[in-house]
Write a protein that holds these residues in place. Structure first.
Motif, short mmCIF file in Angstrom:
data_model
loop_
_atom_site.label_atom_id
_atom_site.label_comp_id
_atom_site.label_asym_id
_atom_site.label_seq_id
_atom_site.Cartn_x
_atom_site.Cartn_y
_atom_site.Cartn_z
N MET A 1 0.94 -1.27 0.05
CA MET A 1 0.07 0.07 0.00
C MET A 1 0.84 1.17 -0.22
O MET A 1 1.88 1.27 0.88
CB MET A 1 -1.03 0.04 1.25
CG MET A 1 -2.07 0.95 1.34
SD MET A 1 -2.84 1.22 2.87
CE MET A 1 -4.06 -0.29 2.40
N SER A 2 0.68 2.16 -0.68
CA SER A 2 1.39 3.54 -0.90
C SER A 2 1.17 4.35 0.19
O SER A 2 0.13 4.22 1.04
CB SER A 2 0.87 4.38 -2.22
OG SER A 2 -0.37 4.62 -2.27
N GLU A 228 -7.55 4.82 -0.79
CA GLU A 228 -7.93 4.12 -1.84
C GLU A 228 -7.89 4.89 -3.29
O GLU A 228 -7.84 4.29 -4.07
CB GLU A 228 -9.45 4.07 -1.65
CG GLU A 228 -9.78 3.18 -0.49
CD GLU A 228 -11.36 2.78 -0.29
OE1 GLU A 228 -11.95 3.51 -0.74
OE2 GLU A 228 -11.72 2.09 1.03
N CYS A 230 -5.28 7.03 -3.96
CA CYS A 230 -4.39 6.84 -4.20
C CYS A 230 -3.57 5.47 -4.76
O CYS A 230 -2.51 5.43 -5.45
CB CYS A 230 -3.32 7.30 -3.28
SG CYS A 230 -3.37 9.07 -2.58
N GLU A 231 -4.47 4.46 -4.99
CA GLU A 231 -3.98 2.99 -5.27
C GLU A 231 -3.93 3.17 -6.85
O GLU A 231 -4.74 3.62 -7.65
CB GLU A 231 -5.02 2.06 -4.67
CG GLU A 231 -4.79 1.69 -3.32
CD GLU A 231 -3.72 1.35 -2.97
OE1 GLU A 231 -3.21 0.29 -3.91
OE2 GLU A 231 -2.73 1.49 -1.98
#
Length: 231
Positions: A1-2, A228, A230-231
């Motif tokens: 995850m970023s 979410e 940024c995914e």
């Protein structure tokens, strides 16, 4: 995850630090209390005779800034990082009403802001970070993925601050705390260098009637939505 940068700005005693610590712990992010850094410089100025109720030797303080080292060291027992001036823990000393009465004046000095902004930006490089303050979303991290602006009535904030100081054992009067909150609001919002303003893309939260848990859940939901996106 970023990982993302979360900037939390707002007026004094709006609970910025409390929720920032909670969010950072929840996410495993770095937490930086930028206000504590300004308080540390203020404490240094007081200890070295640069500021008191009768004078403020700005040139004297500026001439010594490069010798001032502010850092954070994590205290496992407390669960958060404490502020150090040089090698001295000043976490308790910087939370007094006396420091509060001078910190907004010190924060108006451009050289102080320049020095601390540089340090703050370095602390947030290449990592997930939650930072709270007055100009995080507008100056320190203008490209932060999530910007939040915290607000509450002056009376509500003064009562919170008063209760906190009384619990610590400080002898204070509510009216003095309210006056300090109002004066800081004015100075923070009207200084020429990096005034306290809501970033255009910041989400405003009025927590006058929110519990700490409600505030945490509200911010955490915003974080999840941002992650979410940024995914």
């Amino acid at each position: 995850m970023s990982k993302i940068t979360i900037a939390i700005d707002g007026f004094s005693s709006t609970g910025k630090s409390t929720v920032a610590k909670q969010i950072a712990k929840e996410l495993g992010y770095v937490y930086v209390d930028s206000g504590a850094m300004y308080r540390a410089i203020t404490f240094y100025a007081m200890q070295n005779g640069f500021i008191d109720n009768n004078h403020f030797n700005i040139d004297g303080l500026v001439s010594k800034l490069q010798n001032v080292r502010v850092s954070f060291k994590f205290n496992e027992a407390l669960g958060f990082a404490e502020v150090y001036l040089g090698n001295v823990n000043i976490e308790k000393e910087i939370r007094t009403l006396e420091v509060s009465s001078f910190v907004s004046k010190v924060a108006t000095i451009s050289e102080v802001r320049e020095l601390l902004v540089q340090q703050q930006q370095k602390l947030g490089q290449n990592t997930g970070v939650v930072m709270d303050g007055r100009d995080i979303g507008t100056v320190v991290f203008p490209n932060a993925e999530l910007k939040i602006f915290m607000t509450a009535s002056a009376e509500t904030r003064a009562k919170r601050r008063y209760d906190e100081l009384i619990e610590r054992g400080d002898k204070v009067v509510y009216e003095d705390v309210l006056r300090n909150v109002q004066e800081r609001d004015y100075m923070d919002s009207n200084r020429k260098d990096s005034p306290l303003i809501k970033a255009d893309d910041a989400i405003e939260i009025d927590n006058s009637n929110l519990t700490l848990q409600e505030q945490f859940e509200k911010v955490l939901q915003l974080v999840k939505i941002t992650l979410e996106d940024c995914e």
